[in-house]
Design an enzyme around this catalytic site. Structure first.
Site, PDB file in Angstrom:
ATOM      1  N   HIS A 143       0.729   0.760  -0.324  1.00  9.15           N
ATOM      2  CA  HIS A 143       1.343  -0.217   0.427  1.00  9.15           C
ATOM      3  C   HIS A 143       2.878   0.187   0.050  1.00  9.15           C
ATOM      4  CE1 HIS A 143       3.088  -4.217   0.598  1.00  9.15           C
ATOM      5  NE2 HIS A 143       2.062  -4.577   1.267  1.00  9.15           N
ATOM      6  N   ASP A 220      -2.192  -0.052  -8.609  1.00  9.86           N
ATOM      7  CA  ASP A 220      -1.936  -1.373  -7.888  1.00  9.86           C
ATOM      8  C   ASP A 220      -3.106  -2.181  -7.537  1.00  9.86           C
ATOM      9  OD1 ASP A 220      -1.320  -3.243  -5.923  1.00  9.86           O
ATOM     10  OD2 ASP A 220      -0.329  -1.735  -4.472  1.00  9.86           O
ATOM     11  N   GLN A 223      -5.264  -5.249  -4.075  1.00  9.60           N
ATOM     12  CA  GLN A 223      -6.355  -5.684  -3.047  1.00  9.60           C
ATOM     13  C   GLN A 223      -7.858  -5.589  -3.627  1.00  9.60           C
ATOM     14  OE1 GLN A 223      -6.093  -6.775   0.030  1.00  9.60           O
ATOM     15  NE2 GLN A 223      -3.835  -6.632   0.325  1.00  9.60           N
ATOM     16  N   LYS A 246      -3.544 -13.681  -3.672  1.00 11.78           N
ATOM     17  CA  LYS A 246      -4.631 -12.947  -3.133  1.00 11.78           C
ATOM     18  C   LYS A 246      -5.816 -12.872  -3.559  1.00 11.78           C
ATOM     19  CE  LYS A 246      -1.379  -9.018  -1.313  1.00 11.78           C
ATOM     20  NZ  LYS A 246      -1.120  -9.239  -0.176  1.00 11.78           N
ATOM     21  N   CYS A 384       2.561  -2.997   6.134  1.00 12.81           N
ATOM     22  CA  CYS A 384       3.369  -2.530   4.846  1.00 12.81           C
ATOM     23  C   CYS A 384       2.752  -1.059   4.533  1.00 12.81           C
ATOM     24  CB  CYS A 384       3.751  -3.545   3.783  1.00 12.81           C
ATOM     25  SG  CYS A 384       4.429  -4.916   3.949  1.00 12.81           S
TER      26      CYS A 384
HETATM   27  C1  LIG Z   1      -2.232  -2.965  -1.671  1.00 14.24           C
HETATM   28  C2  LIG Z   1      -1.067  -3.922  -1.954  1.00 14.24           C
HETATM   29  N1  LIG Z   1      -0.323  -3.747  -2.933  1.00 14.24           N
HETATM   30  C3  LIG Z   1       0.775  -4.532  -3.248  1.00 14.24           C
HETATM   31  C4  LIG Z   1       0.885  -5.678  -2.364  1.00 14.24           C
HETATM   32  C5  LIG Z   1       2.132  -6.496  -2.705  1.00 14.24           C
HETATM   33  O1  LIG Z   1       1.758  -7.861  -2.738  1.00 14.24           O
HETATM   34  P1  LIG Z   1       2.475  -9.168  -3.171  1.00 14.24           P
HETATM   35  O2  LIG Z   1       3.482  -9.153  -1.755  1.00 14.24           O
HETATM   36  O3  LIG Z   1       1.935 -10.104  -3.408  1.00 14.24           O
HETATM   37  O4  LIG Z   1       3.625  -8.654  -4.376  1.00 14.24           O
HETATM   38  C6  LIG Z   1       0.011  -5.749  -1.259  1.00 14.24           C
HETATM   39  C7  LIG Z   1       0.404  -6.955  -0.413  1.00 14.24           C
HETATM   40  O5  LIG Z   1      -0.238  -7.048   0.628  1.00 14.24           O
HETATM   41  C8  LIG Z   1      -1.014  -4.952  -0.946  1.00 14.24           C
HETATM   42  O6  LIG Z   1      -1.834  -5.007  -0.205  1.00 14.24           O
END
Ligand SMILES: Cc1ncc(COP(=O)(O)O)c(C=O)c1O
Length: 426
Positions: A143, A220, A223, A246, A384
């Protein structure tokens, strides 16, 4: 719908064993008030869980309770309410500790989101350890929030961002990953589950590879946390990032887990109140971990809501959540694979809750717009993850992402909606 469920077996949270149990999806749905809404004259079908999840009444009620009964600023007060609010906040920290199986609650740092958790590590650990000519290793399926913070760091430090490749199924190519772990690699940062492809990465294997060369690993988990059993000790990762919104919690709260020895050695991220033990114009002494990283008034109600979400998930059982969603994914994959001119993007063997697809000759945004007219919420765009789109030769996909309250009937509605898209564009 009552289904047989399976237990996740590996440290990565992927599912492999079966045991008998049940999942009463209608009962689960009744916990989420918003699922009763109608959209464009239809019963809402919410398949945009990877963007954000809906909130159970238990979470909504707990936030109201906090504001009605406990609200005060934390840590600094001697009065009754401040003590209550502080206890709420620290109880939330302990709940996260249990949820991710950290060794100690002080390894849990409250931040704004997964994005902020990753930026924190890049700007503290990264700025100390990455210098000119060093390397940061990420993967091609990250992402943007696990790309750009490292790019910023590499630009500042004249370091190099290396990218581990993926195959056409959307899986990491492990044979090509290992040689990228070189003498200049200072940190590996990878997603546990890809938001664009659904791939579950073999995190524990990657951590073992990196640790064999003394390289720390940030995962990270934005998800993964809503879908899989998370065990940071079994993964042995050094940092783990997640987003409350999430995983059925509120927006504005996220978590960074870090191993205590690393956190203790890192400089603070932001300056302000609460992150200090004493301040003078000559010298400021920082507070101990985790407070050193929590400058200013934190999102207290967010932490309380996240605690309620964790309790909710724990009562259901993450193994059962994972099994229900696994079954939905298998059903949806089979149904969508049968649709002519529809191409699934991301067909890894180990996947969680995400189905990205494109339709020949129809732009993803048009797919999303027509599904919306049927009351079906999916996300369209690059999610993203623009580099992923490039690898698969598309500029956008439509993405259906599943949560614990989704049903096979909703997947049938999605399939009918896609047929409608085809009719409109025939
Ligand atoms: C894999 C992954 N990492 C990080 C994020 C970022 O999350 P946040 O926007 O809640 O910080 C997302 C958000 O869609 C994501 O899908």
């Amino acid at each position: 719908m009552s289904t047989a469920v399976k237990l996740p077996a590996s440290a990565n949270g992927a599912i492999s064993q079966e045991f008998s149990g049940t999942w009463d999806v209608q009962k689960v749905r009744s916990d989420f008030p918003i699922l009763q809404e109608r959209a464009r004259g239809h019963q809402l079908v919410y398949l945009d869980n990877a963007a954000t999840s809906q909130k159970p009444k238990a979470v909504i009620d707990e936030i109201v309770r906090y504001y009605q009964h406990d609200n005060a600023n934390i840590h600094r007060g001697v009065h009754y309410l401040s003590e209550k609010a502080t206890e709420d906040f620290e109880a939330a920290r302990r709940a996260v500790k249990r949820f991710v199986n950290a060794k100690q609650a002080n390894e849990i740092i409250f931040v704004r989101s997964a994005t902020e958790a990753i930026n924190l590590v890049a700007q503290t650990y990264g700025r100390v350890h990455v210098g000119p000519g060093d390397e940061v290793l990420i993967t091609a399926m990250e992402h943007h929030s696990n790309i750009v913070p490292w790019q910023l760091l590499c630009e500042e430090k004249q370091a190099k961002l290396r990218v581990a490749p993926i195959n056409q199924e959307g899986e990491l190519i492990l044979d090509e990953f290992e040689p990228l772990l070189g003498p200049r690699t200072k940190i590996v940062a990878l997603g546990h589950v890809s938001n664009a492809l659904g791939t579950i990465n073999p995190v524990s294997e990657i951590v073992a590879m990196a640790h064999a060369k003394n390289i720390p690993v940030l995962v990270d988990g934005a998800q993964a946390a809503p879908h899989l059993v998370i065990d940071v000790q079994a993964l042995d990762c050094d940092f783990y990032a997640l987003s409350g919104h999430k995983m059925y919690g509120p927006t504005g709260i996220g978590v960074l887990y870090g191993k205590m020895a690393l956190l203790e050695a890192m400089p603070p991220y932001q300056g302000g109140g609460d992150m200090i033990s004493s301040v003078s114009f000559e010298k400021t002494v920082y507070n101990k971990v985790p407070y050193k990283f929590e400058a200013g008034t934190p999102d207290m109600s967010g932490a309380v809501g996240l605690h309620a979400a964790i309790d909710y998930l724990s009562q259901l059982g993450m193994n059962k959540v994972a099994a229900h969603e696994h079954e939905l994914l298998a059903y949806a994959t089979q149904r969508l694979s049968g649709i002519k001119d529809l191409r699934l993007i991301g067909t890894a063997k180990q996947k969680a809750g995400v189905l990205s697809f494109v339709m020949q000759g129809i732009h993803a945004h048009d797919v999303g717009t027509i599904l919306d007219q049927e009351g079906i919420a999916v996300r369209t765009g690059h999610h993203c993850a623009q580099p992923v789109m490039e690898i698969f030769g598309v500029d956008a996909t439509a993405r259906a992402s599943f949560g614990l309250y989704n049903t096979k009937e909703e997947i049938d509605a999605l399939v009918r909606g896609i047929q409608r898209v085809k009719e409109v564009f025939a």
